[in-house]
Scaffold this active site. Sequence first.
Site, short mmCIF file in Angstrom:
data_model
loop_
_atom_site.label_atom_id
_atom_site.label_comp_id
_atom_site.label_asym_id
_atom_site.label_seq_id
_atom_site.Cartn_x
_atom_site.Cartn_y
_atom_site.Cartn_z
N GLU A 317 0.82 -1.23 0.00
CA GLU A 317 0.00 0.00 0.00
C GLU A 317 0.85 1.27 0.00
O GLU A 317 0.59 2.21 0.75
CB GLU A 317 -0.96 -0.02 1.20
CG GLU A 317 -1.93 -1.19 1.15
CD GLU A 317 -2.82 -1.32 2.37
OE1 GLU A 317 -2.61 -0.55 3.34
OE2 GLU A 317 -3.72 -2.18 2.37
N GLU A 424 -6.43 -10.17 -2.60
CA GLU A 424 -7.21 -10.27 -1.35
C GLU A 424 -8.70 -10.16 -1.68
O GLU A 424 -9.44 -9.40 -1.04
CB GLU A 424 -6.78 -9.16 -0.38
CG GLU A 424 -5.30 -9.12 -0.08
CD GLU A 424 -4.89 -7.96 0.82
OE1 GLU A 424 -5.78 -7.38 1.49
OE2 GLU A 424 -3.70 -7.63 0.85
#
Length: 548
Positions: A317, A424
């Site tokens: 991220e 994910e």
Amino acid sequence: MFDQCLSEPQHVQYRGGKLINPKFDHGLHGWNGFGGSKIEIRRSSSRNNFMVAYNRSGHNETISQKIFMDKGHYYTFSAWVRVSEGSETTVSAAIITKENTKRIIASGNAYPGCWTMLKGGFQPEFPLQTEVYFVCYNKTVDFWVDNVSLKEFNKTEWLEHQQRAIAQVRKRKIVLEMRDKLGKPIQGVKVNIKFTKPFFHIGCAVTETLMQYKKYQEWFLKKGFTATVFTNQMKWYWTESRRGIENYTTPDAMFQFFKSNGIEIRGHTVLWDKPKMNQYWLHDMTPKELLATAVRRIASVMARYSNDIFEWDVVNENMHFNFYEEKIGPQASGMFYHIAHVIDPNATLYLNEFNTLETPGDVYACPHKYINNWRGIRSYPGNENLTVGFGLQAHFKPIRPLMPYVRAVFDYLSETKMPIWLTEMDVEINPNQAVYLEEIMREAFSHPGVEGMIVWAAWRPGMNCTGLCLMDDNFNNTPIGDVVDKLMAEWRTPEQNGKTDSRGLYKFHGFLGDYTLTLFDPHSLNKVTRQIKITNKDPNPVLIPISI
């Protein structure tokens, strides 16, 4: 090329689709100033018309066109954009309804001096009278646009495209050629073909409870998943919560279970750029201390599992957050990827980000910016030819996913020729949860740029399926589990039985993956068992010569 900035815009897609005057060849016909903007047609040195919104004082002061959208239809959007001066500017395309409801359908970057493509889409859940318009977040520049398209597809057309793509990308015509020791073809050889492992990875996330429940282990292996990821157990805050005291007991046990059963493991994650996901003792370090400690962490986890983990999320991220960049410097991520490659050169390294795939409204993670981030990683000295894949977390909200936008993101990122994973993948609980997950999985499987997906459905006892659950506490399927089982079965080649023809050939169409061939010649009584692997590098058709 979608991801490049060009001196002239490329041709309009689908002849503009439903839009009137998409190339502005007929002046302002069909278009209006939006938000009180002033608009005009200008002409380039190559005599190409384009629209300009000028003297702007607000983000929404651009151009628009009214359009009707049918319920459930798929609308793909594209446009070429540019700004008059300054530097990189974030721009979006959006729709607004009569009730003043707004939805972003594409986001990207515009530059002075060259044109870039915005690409996205929308899928209304009920009939809509809308207005398509643009947002240019730098209100001091003139906004340019050209070759705008909004193409409509019905559900049948959309699904037919997926099936054609799957047949082309995920399957091959396989030809077995049987010959004797003298090279003569053998007719009548009995052929049995079993599909043993798919080339395209579908996996499921797990927690440490895997090691506590034998039935959980049995369930995982029975499902036929080929990959996994540990939700937390390989993260730094798990393996070294107290400074200088590492504990790999749990991930070691999980790792050994999957390795012994032939399941590929994604390493998640080496570092995390989100400040609050870093231990408190890291925050007080000097830049020099933090760099040395982060390098030690990279070496510790990656060397421990080197050559056995096939993919690593290196800096998680790092578009939404910049913990390391703020403390160490703007090239921190690039340096970490370089070090990671040196430690484990056989693994594919990945970026991993949320909202790039899920929502076009997150301008921090739109495909343009993701590719710019990727380029920044590869601009670090020594990374120029480094394979850095795109991890798309794919955490979808409990609303209908915008499948035209999802396809557009895949198109954008695949222009780089780098691998793409849904890392994910889940959908928040809602009455259509199973339907939406199936739509996402089908779109991903049909796109040539995507190489695998992980269902984010790790199990803990007593979860009561408040998130994405494949099974209940008795390991019985939920509706979500039924969807995943159905798709995994659909994307496997059924067992084949038959005989070779007069030319010694046996032909079938099969998915990419591993096969076990059992061949029996009733004349010579010779029997051969052979393993073959069909990959996306193989031609179509694939000829397999066999001597029996």
